[in-house]
Design an enzyme around this catalytic site. Structure first.
Site, short mmCIF file in Angstrom:
data_model
loop_
_atom_site.label_atom_id
_atom_site.label_comp_id
_atom_site.label_asym_id
_atom_site.label_seq_id
_atom_site.Cartn_x
_atom_site.Cartn_y
_atom_site.Cartn_z
N GLY A 15 0.84 -1.20 0.00
CA GLY A 15 0.00 0.00 0.00
C GLY A 15 0.87 1.24 0.00
O GLY A 15 2.00 1.23 0.48
N ARG A 19 -2.04 8.20 3.73
CA ARG A 19 -2.37 8.99 4.91
C ARG A 19 -1.14 9.38 5.74
O ARG A 19 -1.19 10.26 6.58
CB ARG A 19 -3.38 8.22 5.78
CG ARG A 19 -4.76 8.13 5.17
CD ARG A 19 -5.62 7.05 5.81
NE ARG A 19 -5.37 5.72 5.27
CZ ARG A 19 -5.99 4.60 5.66
NH1 ARG A 19 -6.89 4.66 6.63
NH2 ARG A 19 -5.70 3.43 5.12
N TYR A 345 31.28 12.93 26.48
CA TYR A 345 30.94 12.15 25.31
C TYR A 345 31.97 11.03 25.15
O TYR A 345 33.18 11.29 25.07
CB TYR A 345 30.93 13.01 24.03
CG TYR A 345 30.75 12.13 22.81
CD1 TYR A 345 29.54 11.48 22.58
CD2 TYR A 345 31.80 11.91 21.92
CE1 TYR A 345 29.38 10.62 21.50
CE2 TYR A 345 31.65 11.05 20.84
CZ TYR A 345 30.42 10.41 20.64
OH TYR A 345 30.28 9.56 19.58
N TYR A 366 36.17 11.22 15.83
CA TYR A 366 35.86 11.38 14.41
C TYR A 366 36.77 12.43 13.80
O TYR A 366 36.85 13.56 14.28
CB TYR A 366 34.38 11.83 14.30
CG TYR A 366 33.86 11.91 12.89
CD1 TYR A 366 34.02 10.86 11.99
CD2 TYR A 366 33.16 13.04 12.46
CE1 TYR A 366 33.51 10.94 10.71
CE2 TYR A 366 32.66 13.13 11.18
CZ TYR A 366 32.83 12.07 10.30
OH TYR A 366 32.33 12.15 9.03
#
Ligand code: UD1
Ligand code: CA
Length: 429
Positions: A15, A19, A345, A366
């Site tokens: 489907g 909606r 962190y 990083y």
């Protein structure tokens, strides 16, 4: 249970999900870190080997992608060229079902993530024990609006299903609804599909029309049909809109928190605690308010987490670990008794037993292109506001002074004390 060898499961996921107003197929929206479809797949484990899923051109690629990332790779995808209704969806899977010699098929909409395993087992039991050719799962809901309503005859036998848009006056009050889950004898299913047309408000092929066809057939034959009504339940919730998605998240979130509490975890404030489906937590661990744990995370016994902590995918905490205010941890392993209590962190980090992470310590994992690891031996201590640029591997009992910046690859040996910007060893052994 009998019949298992010829039992198949068919999930309808072609489907468009209009909606939802989304570019993403409806069944791939996330509920607590897993797609709606994945929740459904987990509930319908009756026939591990024979799982089929109807997809459309729009949903195929996304579902293939999802499947590649999922352990469950044995789902046969059946393409429905154009989504023209649930009966048409089933029709497009019929050749695949017959090719695998499936005699009984469980049909489930791909948009009902609250469905429980036990319910499917019970439905199957009824179908087999009563020798039905057709068994439908129904439920009672406070607000039946949007669902197909169940019509019964004077004897209480299931007679027909009327879709919301085809209701006649008075029928809108019927609270028994179609969940969209059925067990079908495949020959009967094929007979029904050949007779279903599109004479309805939406001009679609409704699978629900099979019910009146089966009812007529059963009156003049040995055919046996029946239903299993769940009573009042949230299990039938179909995720058709963003509001229903939020309802599904809320329900499954409470289910998860209740399950954790039943297993001996203290959750001080369930209202402000978000814990994903795949999180495991050991006994007597305490979760303080405003804690968010996402993805696959495992916490040991007697840990204390929060308030205001975010643990991401790939975090493993051994027993007696303390993680406190404004600490975010991703893909890291903290050894027994380790502490990170304030403003930190930690990413791609491994901490030995009893490591103490000082307030404001950051692992800079990083470099803009790649993630790198940070490894601490046992009983290391970092001073407040220290930045550890990865990769780095430290021995045991290394102490890093407050405000230090440790460049990559310094790899301080055991028992060293280092500080400064950039940090240098000031004392060894
Ligand atoms: C359907 C039922 C309704 C039931 C409700 C339960 C029909 C006609 N109606 O309504 O009686 O109360 O589910 O939640 O069956 N799909 C396809 N191809 C299509 C159309 C739909 O694969 O051409 C899939 C959808 O992706 C979805 C499932 O079938 O996963 C059900 O379709 P949906 O449009 O959500 O049906 P509802 O209107 O909710
Ligand atoms: Ca639906």
């Amino acid at each position: 249970m009998k019949n298992k060898n010829t039992l198949g499961t068919l999930i309808l996921a072609a489907g468009q999900g209009k909606r939802m107003k989304s570019a993403l197929p409806k069944v791939l929206h996330k509920v607590m870190g897993r797609s709606v479809l994945q929740w459904v797949l987990d509930a319908v484990v009756l026939s591990e080997k024979n799982v089929f899923c109807v997809v459309s051109k729009d949903t195929r690629e996304a579902i293939e992608g999802y499947q590649a990332a999922d352990a469950r790779k044995n789902i046969a995808l059946c393409l429905q060229e154009i989504p023209r209704g649930t009966a048409d969806a089933v029709k497009s899977a019929l050749p695949a079902l017959k090719k695998r010699n499936i005699k009984t098929v469980l049909i489930v909409p791909g948009d009902m993530p609250l469905l429980r395993k036990d319910t499917i087992q019970k439905l199957f039991q009824i179908h087999v024990q009563k020798r039905h050719q057709f068994t439908i799962l129904t439920g009672i809901v406070e607000n039946p609006s949007g669902y197909g309503r169940i019509l019964r005859d004077a004897q209480g036998q299931l007679r027909a299903i009327v879709e919301q848009k085809d209701l006649q006056s008075g029928q809108e009050k019927i609270q028994e609804i179609n969940t969209g889950v059925y067990l079908f004898d495949v020959e009967l299913l094929e007979r029904c599909l050949s007779k279903i047309g599109t004479r309805n408000a939406q001009k679609e092929f409704y699978l629900t029309d099979s019910v009146s066809l089966i009812y007529e057939e059963h009156k003049n034959s040995k055919l046996k049909m029946g239903s299993y009504c769940l009573g009042y339940t949230d299990e039938c919730l179909g995720v058709n809109s963003r509001q229903e998605l939020a309802q599904a998240i809320a329900k499954l979130r409470s289910r998860k928190l209740e399950e954790l509490m039943d297993n001996g975890v203290t959750i001080e404030d369930p209202a402000s605690t978000f814990i994903d489906a795949r999180v495991k937590i050991g006994q007597d661990t305490v979760i303080h308010p405003f804690t968010v744990i996402t993805g696959e995370v495992t916490l040991g016994k007697n840990c204390e987490i929060g308030p205001f902590t975010h643990l991401h995918d790939g975090v493993v905490l051994d027993d007696q670990v303390l993680v406190g205010n404004f600490v975010e941890i991703k893909k890291s392993h903290l050894g027994q008794g380790a502490k990170a209590k304030h403003l930190s962190y930690l990413g791609d980090a491994t901490l030995g037993k009893k490591v103490n992470i000082g307030a404001g310590t950051i692992t800079a994992n990083y470099d803009g292109k790649h993630k790198h690891p940070t490894v601490f031996g046992e009983a290391c201590r970092t001073g407040s506001n220290s930045v550890i640029v990865a990769p780095n591997t430290f021995g045991d009992r290394v102490v890093i002074g407050a405000g230090s910046v440790v460049p990559a690859n310094r790899n301080f040996p055991s028992d060293s004390l280092a500080y400064g910007v950039p940090a240098k060893i000031v004392k060894q052994g």
